[in-house]
Design a protein around this motif. Structure first.
Motif, PDB file in Angstrom:
ATOM      1  N   THR A 141     -93.423 -33.334  38.000  1.00  0.00           N
ATOM      2  CA  THR A 141     -92.979 -34.136  39.286  1.00  0.00           C
ATOM      3  C   THR A 141     -92.927 -35.574  38.893  1.00  0.00           C
ATOM      4  O   THR A 141     -92.182 -36.199  38.860  1.00  0.00           O
ATOM      5  N   ARG A 142     -94.089 -35.873  38.058  1.00  0.00           N
ATOM      6  CA  ARG A 142     -94.299 -37.283  37.397  1.00  0.00           C
ATOM      7  C   ARG A 142     -93.124 -37.463  36.424  1.00  0.00           C
ATOM      8  O   ARG A 142     -92.678 -38.643  36.247  1.00  0.00           O
ATOM      9  N   ALA A 143     -93.026 -36.503  35.545  1.00  0.00           N
ATOM     10  CA  ALA A 143     -92.061 -36.464  34.572  1.00  0.00           C
ATOM     11  C   ALA A 143     -90.542 -36.736  35.172  1.00  0.00           C
ATOM     12  O   ALA A 143     -89.794 -37.356  34.564  1.00  0.00           O
ATOM     13  N   THR A 144     -90.083 -36.116  36.199  1.00  0.00           N
ATOM     14  CA  THR A 144     -88.906 -36.229  36.965  1.00  0.00           C
ATOM     15  C   THR A 144     -88.821 -37.656  37.625  1.00  0.00           C
ATOM     16  O   THR A 144     -87.612 -38.229  37.295  1.00  0.00           O
ATOM     17  N   GLU A 145     -89.886 -38.097  37.937  1.00  0.00           N
ATOM     18  CA  GLU A 145     -89.704 -39.575  38.512  1.00  0.00           C
ATOM     19  C   GLU A 145     -89.754 -40.383  37.445  1.00  0.00           C
ATOM     20  O   GLU A 145     -89.203 -41.477  37.410  1.00  0.00           O
ATOM     21  N   ARG A 146     -90.153 -40.253  36.191  1.00  0.00           N
ATOM     22  CA  ARG A 146     -89.840 -41.221  34.969  1.00  0.00           C
ATOM     23  C   ARG A 146     -88.571 -40.921  34.350  1.00  0.00           C
ATOM     24  O   ARG A 146     -88.111 -41.497  33.331  1.00  0.00           O
ATOM     25  N   GLU A 148     -87.858 -38.175  32.538  1.00  0.00           N
ATOM     26  CA  GLU A 148     -87.893 -37.257  31.576  1.00  0.00           C
ATOM     27  C   GLU A 148     -87.017 -35.973  31.643  1.00  0.00           C
ATOM     28  O   GLU A 148     -86.641 -35.249  30.760  1.00  0.00           O
ATOM     29  N   ILE A 149     -87.189 -35.605  32.959  1.00  0.00           N
ATOM     30  CA  ILE A 149     -86.444 -34.252  32.907  1.00  0.00           C
ATOM     31  C   ILE A 149     -85.332 -34.433  34.350  1.00  0.00           C
ATOM     32  O   ILE A 149     -85.855 -35.430  35.124  1.00  0.00           O
ATOM     33  N   PRO A 208     -76.323 -35.516  32.427  1.00  0.00           N
ATOM     34  CA  PRO A 208     -76.697 -36.200  31.079  1.00  0.00           C
ATOM     35  C   PRO A 208     -77.515 -37.380  31.161  1.00  0.00           C
ATOM     36  O   PRO A 208     -77.120 -38.213  32.023  1.00  0.00           O
ATOM     37  N   GLY A 209     -78.286 -37.515  29.916  1.00  0.00           N
ATOM     38  CA  GLY A 209     -79.264 -38.690  30.039  1.00  0.00           C
ATOM     39  C   GLY A 209     -80.486 -38.472  30.516  1.00  0.00           C
ATOM     40  O   GLY A 209     -81.471 -39.204  30.436  1.00  0.00           O
ATOM     41  N   ALA A 210     -80.707 -37.361  31.642  1.00  0.00           N
ATOM     42  CA  ALA A 210     -81.830 -37.280  32.256  1.00  0.00           C
ATOM     43  C   ALA A 210     -83.239 -36.686  31.526  1.00  0.00           C
ATOM     44  O   ALA A 210     -84.085 -37.181  31.848  1.00  0.00           O
TER      45      ALA A 210
END
Length: 219
Positions: A141-146, A148-149, A208-210
């Motif tokens: 979840t944190r990675a999504t918010e940043r 990264e995914i 793309p780019g996420a």
């Protein structure tokens, strides 16, 4: 009155006895499973009288609840380094060490017993699963918010894959390799984490780019 006369008699109270009993309970469960799990066996393993155990827990169910909770809380707690790779590596390394410990085998045996239609074990198994899923899901979840995914990456399969691959890695270790795994847990799980990150970064639905932050780690 002399100093000797003032000194209390009897066995001094052990402030760590509850922790000893909880660990003994998990180790006993790892060895016996639910069918042969008894309060007497736990007391014997901990090296204490049954009265010390019954003063704290009236039944083996209550003892197992607290024992499972003592494991669940650390498993649900994850670091926040600001990096998906670092957070997953830390979580997987701690999971590896968990499975290398007799306590970890107790949680695994609880899952096996629950799968074997022992319905009274279901609450214990669910608590363990919830803890593992909560901690790892929080990382994604944190990675999504940043960024990264991508937000549409399915997280549960990634969580299950990381837990399963970590367990399989432990099962595949030769006894002579286990000490090295304990000393270098991060190095052992890094290839597993790499597979998970690549899977998340190249998920077909990702925008793309996420996943640029993930891709940078391989450049």
């Amino acid at each position: 009155m002399s100093e000797d006369q003032q000194r209390p008699t009897g066995r001094p109270r052990d402030p760590d006895i509850s922790e000893r009993l909880i660990r003994a309970a998990l180790e006993e469960y790892a060895q016996t499973g639910w069918a042969s799990f008894t309060m007497q066996g736990v007391a014997r393993r901990a090296g204490v009288g049954k009265s010390a155990l019954y003063r704290r827990w009236a039944t083996k169910e209550q003892l197992l609840i607290d024992s499972v909770e003592s494991v669940a809380v650390p498993l649900a707690t994850t670091s926040d380094s600001g990096s998906l790779r670092e957070d997953l590596t830390d979580a997987a390394a701690r999971l590896l060490l968990h499975f290398l410990d007799p306590v970890g085998w107790a949680t695994l045996r609880i899952s096996i017993d629950a799968t074997s239609s022992l319905t009274m074990i279901d609450p214990f198994q669910k608590r363990i699963n919830q803890a593992v899923r909560y901690g790892l899901t929080a990382i994604f979840t944190r990675a999504t918010e940043r960024g990264e995914i991508a937000p549409d990456v399915p997280v549960l399969p990634l969580v299950q894959s990381l837990v399963g691959s970590t367990l399989m890695h432990v099962l595949s270790l030769h006894p002579d390799e286990r000490d090295d795994a304990r000393r270098n847990a991060a190095a052992h799980v890094e290839p597993l984490v790499d597979v998970i990150i690549r899977s998340a970064a190249h998920y077909p639905g990702s925008r793309p780019g996420a996943h640029s932050a993930c891709a940078e780690t391989h450049s």
